[in-house]
Each structure stands twice: as structure tokens, then as C-alpha cells.
Design a protein around this motif. Structure first.
Motif, mmCIF file in Angstrom:
data_model
loop_
_atom_site.group_PDB
_atom_site.id
_atom_site.type_symbol
_atom_site.label_atom_id
_atom_site.label_comp_id
_atom_site.label_asym_id
_atom_site.label_seq_id
_atom_site.Cartn_x
_atom_site.Cartn_y
_atom_site.Cartn_z
ATOM 1 N N ASN A 16 40.891 46.266 33.308
ATOM 2 C CA ASN A 16 39.721 46.327 34.188
ATOM 3 C C ASN A 16 38.760 47.414 33.697
ATOM 4 O O ASN A 16 39.009 48.061 32.669
ATOM 5 C CB ASN A 16 40.147 46.549 35.652
ATOM 6 C CG ASN A 16 40.883 47.874 35.833
ATOM 7 O OD1 ASN A 16 40.776 48.785 35.013
ATOM 8 N ND2 ASN A 16 41.629 47.986 36.918
ATOM 9 N N ASP A 17 37.675 47.611 34.423
ATOM 10 C CA ASP A 17 36.640 48.585 33.996
ATOM 11 C C ASP A 17 37.185 50.002 33.852
ATOM 12 O O ASP A 17 36.637 50.810 33.119
ATOM 13 C CB ASP A 17 35.476 48.612 35.009
ATOM 14 C CG ASP A 17 34.791 47.261 35.094
ATOM 15 O OD1 ASP A 17 34.970 46.479 34.140
ATOM 16 O OD2 ASP A 17 34.103 46.991 36.092
ATOM 17 N N THR A 66 47.398 39.180 35.728
ATOM 18 C CA THR A 66 47.001 37.812 36.071
ATOM 19 C C THR A 66 48.217 36.905 35.919
ATOM 20 O O THR A 66 49.313 37.359 35.592
ATOM 21 C CB THR A 66 45.822 37.365 35.182
ATOM 22 O OG1 THR A 66 45.386 36.078 35.614
ATOM 23 C CG2 THR A 66 46.204 37.282 33.706
ATOM 24 N N ARG A 67 48.001 35.611 36.169
ATOM 25 C CA ARG A 67 49.105 34.663 36.102
ATOM 26 C C ARG A 67 49.647 34.557 34.675
ATOM 27 O O ARG A 67 48.879 34.505 33.723
ATOM 28 C CB ARG A 67 48.628 33.266 36.510
ATOM 29 C CG ARG A 67 48.562 33.021 37.985
ATOM 30 C CD ARG A 67 47.359 33.566 38.680
ATOM 31 N NE ARG A 67 46.085 33.017 38.222
ATOM 32 C CZ ARG A 67 44.926 33.245 38.831
ATOM 33 N NH1 ARG A 67 44.879 34.014 39.899
ATOM 34 N NH2 ARG A 67 43.816 32.726 38.371
ATOM 35 N N ASP A 68 50.963 34.478 34.571
ATOM 36 C CA ASP A 68 51.564 34.243 33.254
ATOM 37 C C ASP A 68 51.363 32.795 32.831
ATOM 38 O O ASP A 68 51.106 31.918 33.655
ATOM 39 C CB ASP A 68 53.073 34.536 33.301
ATOM 40 C CG ASP A 68 53.372 36.027 33.340
ATOM 41 O OD1 ASP A 68 52.455 36.831 33.057
ATOM 42 O OD2 ASP A 68 54.518 36.394 33.684
ATOM 43 N N GLU A 125 34.103 37.151 40.039
ATOM 44 C CA GLU A 125 33.114 38.240 39.757
ATOM 45 C C GLU A 125 31.957 37.757 38.878
ATOM 46 O O GLU A 125 31.217 38.564 38.333
ATOM 47 C CB GLU A 125 33.797 39.425 39.084
ATOM 48 C CG GLU A 125 34.688 40.239 39.999
ATOM 49 C CD GLU A 125 36.154 39.855 39.856
ATOM 50 O OE1 GLU A 125 36.608 39.626 38.725
ATOM 51 O OE2 GLU A 125 36.825 39.783 40.894
ATOM 52 N N GLY A 126 31.821 36.446 38.748
ATOM 53 C CA GLY A 126 30.733 35.896 37.920
ATOM 54 C C GLY A 126 31.288 35.192 36.701
ATOM 55 O O GLY A 126 32.252 35.661 36.092
ATOM 56 N N THR A 127 30.662 34.075 36.350
ATOM 57 C CA THR A 127 31.162 33.254 35.236
ATOM 58 C C THR A 127 31.103 34.022 33.929
ATOM 59 O O THR A 127 32.089 34.121 33.193
ATOM 60 C CB THR A 127 30.323 31.957 35.132
ATOM 61 O OG1 THR A 127 30.347 31.315 36.409
ATOM 62 C CG2 THR A 127 30.887 31.018 34.101
ATOM 63 N N PHE A 156 35.464 36.601 29.238
ATOM 64 C CA PHE A 156 36.358 37.211 28.238
ATOM 65 C C PHE A 156 37.827 37.060 28.642
ATOM 66 O O PHE A 156 38.722 36.977 27.793
ATOM 67 C CB PHE A 156 36.005 38.701 28.028
ATOM 68 C CG PHE A 156 36.451 39.621 29.140
ATOM 69 C CD1 PHE A 156 37.650 40.319 29.052
ATOM 70 C CD2 PHE A 156 35.672 39.787 30.279
ATOM 71 C CE1 PHE A 156 38.072 41.164 30.069
ATOM 72 C CE2 PHE A 156 36.081 40.637 31.310
ATOM 73 C CZ PHE A 156 37.277 41.321 31.200
ATOM 74 N N LYS A 157 38.080 37.004 29.960
ATOM 75 C CA LYS A 157 39.468 36.874 30.432
ATOM 76 C C LYS A 157 40.033 35.501 30.073
ATOM 77 O O LYS A 157 41.198 35.372 29.674
ATOM 78 C CB LYS A 157 39.530 37.049 31.964
ATOM 79 C CG LYS A 157 39.114 38.432 32.444
ATOM 80 C CD LYS A 157 39.233 38.520 33.955
ATOM 81 C CE LYS A 157 38.874 39.914 34.455
ATOM 82 N NZ LYS A 157 39.083 40.041 35.903
ATOM 83 N N ARG A 158 39.202 34.486 30.219
ATOM 84 C CA ARG A 158 39.674 33.122 29.917
ATOM 85 C C ARG A 158 39.775 32.900 28.411
ATOM 86 O O ARG A 158 40.659 32.173 27.938
ATOM 87 C CB ARG A 158 38.762 32.094 30.599
ATOM 88 C CG ARG A 158 38.900 32.160 32.127
ATOM 89 C CD ARG A 158 38.057 31.148 32.850
ATOM 90 N NE ARG A 158 36.626 31.379 32.727
ATOM 91 C CZ ARG A 158 35.938 32.287 33.426
ATOM 92 N NH1 ARG A 158 36.562 33.059 34.308
ATOM 93 N NH2 ARG A 158 34.641 32.447 33.254
ATOM 94 N N ILE A 159 38.898 33.549 27.652
ATOM 95 C CA ILE A 159 39.003 33.470 26.186
ATOM 96 C C ILE A 159 40.290 34.175 25.724
ATOM 97 O O ILE A 159 40.999 33.679 24.847
ATOM 98 C CB ILE A 159 37.733 34.037 25.512
ATOM 99 C CG1 ILE A 159 36.602 33.014 25.703
ATOM 100 C CG2 ILE A 159 37.965 34.342 24.035
ATOM 101 C CD1 ILE A 159 35.240 33.449 25.240
#
Length: 316
Positions: free
Chosen positions: A134-135, A142-144, A169-171, A176-179
């Protein structure tokens, strides 16, 4: 035997906060307790279990009389809810087993896999974490990602179940989390292919991204996967609706060797969103959208805020 029974349905379903009614001090489940604002009572819980069992038993019914042989799930709290689900009235005769590991997700929601052990023989399972910060520089849990390896119709199949970070928190802010999650899946697939170059791979999940997003394209291109949901998604068809726009965050991708007719005992037939009328809001301005359990803290008594999705394979 008629042809309809010779089709394998493989599904994925985000079941929208399937929590039991007991407080678990290790996770943030306080919203889903009998005395919470949501008033998550045993009666409401039982109703949801029964409804989800009904849905799962019917997925893919347009083309086959059999319930799915494999169902990936997102947003399940623990083994108790899975046990209650597979033993519910409309599923108990299907004899599902399940694979589940508790993850360190802050909300305590995990992915899981239901499967029919007489059709899909599980050999091995494990989970992979997605490391995020996080910041403040602290780890953001997050989910495994769940990997289940087994045999289907005498073929080695690896199934990877995902529930990637949300867009809350915005697309752009969360992309970066989904990447990062896509990179973990790619590295898992790379290892699988080293171990067995001919293994067939199925990647399913709620990716919180549409088929045309960077994360899914990275997954598709780097791991050489085919995404049939690219053509399923349209202005009028998706698995969830946000501000009257259809999104298709729920997808199933698979390795292209399913198309190798000389070396495959499984032929890809179809990919669909399961959006039967009974799963939708039947009136009002949200007519046709998923009939949800809750909107905010307001209890609606529906199924989930997502429709299930599925692919169908024909054994050859």
C-alpha cells in the motif's frame, strides 16, 4: 446415452459475500453477523445457500442435463460455507468435493473449486500469493491464486482460480494490482509447462477487468491462452452491471492445445454467461441486472451481484 449428457460444463461464479453467521476474530466479517447493520441471520444465510445451490445445479442447462463438473468460486469465507453449499438440497445429489485454502485477504474471502471426483480426479493443489504494497509500504493482502491439478477424460488438466483486486479506489489507480496478479499467473503457467509441455491449462476467475484490459491481454499473450469471452462480451451482455454498463470481469481462458484435434480428448464447444431470467431483477430500473443479495446494507434476498459464466467441452 443422448448427446446432451456427454458435455462437460466448467463454470465460475462470484457468489457475493458467502459468509456464515459466526464471528471469526481473525478477519473483517463484522458486516455479516446477526447483529450487524446487514442483519445477516441464519435464516438469510440458509436462504442464500439454497439459492446458490439452485443456480450451480442449472449452469449450462441449455446444452446438457448434467450439472457442471467443475465450478470455481469467489467470495467464500471458509470450509463451513462450502460444506453447507455442497450439502444443500439442490446440490447434495451431485456429490461435489471441494478444494479451499484460507488466504490472508483482509475481508477473509477466498476462492475455491468445486468438482465431481468421479469425473475430475484431483492430484495436487496449492496457492500462490500476490505480493502488493500500500502507499505506506506495508503489505496489502489480497486473495490467493489457487492451482488445482488433476485428470479429466485421461488428460492432465491444471486449473487456476483467481479473484483479482477490485477497482474500488479507481480503475487506473488499482490497475497495477491486477497486472501483478497476471504476472503471478504467468509464472505459475511457465512452471507448469516446464514440468509438462503438453498439460492443458484453464484459467478462470473474477479478474475485476474486462477482456480488453491490459492485465487480461498480458495473461492471454504471454501464456498463449485463448479467451472465448472476448466475443461473448457486448453492450447487452456481461456478468455484472455497473452504472448501467455491462462488464465481463468473470472469464475463463484456456491453453490453445485444447484445439489440437490430434492430441486432445476434449473439444471446446461454447462459452456463455449464465443469465437465466430467474437470476435477474424482474422489474424497476435495474430490470435484467443480477438479482443481488444486498445493495449496500439493504437486504434484497437475491443470488449474487454477478452472473456465473461457463465453458463447455465435449469429450472425444
Amino acid at each position: 446415452m443422448n448427446n446432451t449428457s456427454e458435455i462437460y460444463t466448467i463454470a465460475f461464479y462470484n457468489v457475493e459475500n458467502l459468509f456464515d453467521t459466526t464471528n471469526d476474530p481473525l478477519i473483517h466479517d463484522n458486516d455479516f453477523l446477526p447483529n450487524s447493520l446487514k442483519r445477516w441471520t441464519p435464516k438469510r444465510y440458509q436462504k442464500k445457500i439454497l439459492k446458490l445451490g439452485t443456480v450451480i445445479s442449472k449452469i449450462g442447462e441449455e446444452n446438457t442435463t448434467n450439472a457442471p463438473i467443475i465450478v470455481g468460486l469467489a467470495e467464500v469465507e471458509n470450509q463451513k460455507v462450502l460444506s453447507d453449499l455442497v450439502n444443500s438440497k439442490n446440490l447434495v445429489d451431485e456429490n461435489y468435493s471441494f478444494v479451499h485454502f484460507d488466504s490472508l485477504d483482509e475481508r477473509g474471502i477466498d476462492v475455491a473449486l468445486l468438482y465431481k471426483p468421479d469425473v475430475f480426479k484431483v492430484d495436487y493443489s496449492e496457492t500462490f500469493s500476490v505480493y502488493l504494497q500500500n502507499d505506506m509500504g506495508y503489505q496489502d493482502y489480497t486473495r490467493d491464486i489457487l492451482l488445482v491439478k488433476g485428470q479429466l477424460n485421461n488428460e492432465n488438466i491444471s486449473i487456476i482460480v483467481n479473484h483479482w483486486s477490485s477497482r474500488r479506489e479507481g480503475t487506473k489507480e488499482t490497475e497495477f494490482k491486477r497486472i501483478a496478479a497476471a504476472k503471478v499467473v504467468n509464472s505459475v503457467i511457465e512452471t507448469l509447462k516446464k514440468e509438462d509441455p503438453n498439460t492443458k491449462i484453464i484459467v478462470m476467475g473474477d479478474f475485476n477487468d474486462n477482456p480488453n484490459c491490459k492485465s487480461l491481454i498480458l495473461l492471454e499473450e504471454e501464456s498463449k491462452l485463448y479467451n472465448p469471452f472476448k466475443t461473448v462480451w457486448s453492450r447487452d451482455n456481461g456478468s455484472l452491471n455497473h452504472r448501467f454498463q455491462w462488464n465481463l470481469f468473470d472469464q475463463i481462458l484456456f491453453s490453445t492445445n485444447f484445439f489440437d484435434t490430434n492430441n486432445s480428448n476434449l473439444d471446446f464447444k461454447d462459452a456463455q454467461v449464465f443469465n437465466s431470467k430467474f437470476l435477474t431483477q424482474y422489474d424497476g430500473k435495474y430490470k435484467g441486472q443480477p438479482f443481488r443479495t444486498f445493495v449496500g446494507n439493504k437486504y434484497k434476498g437475491g443470488y449474487s451481484d454477478h452472473f456465473p459464466i461457463y465453458i463447455q467441452l465435449k469429450p472425444s
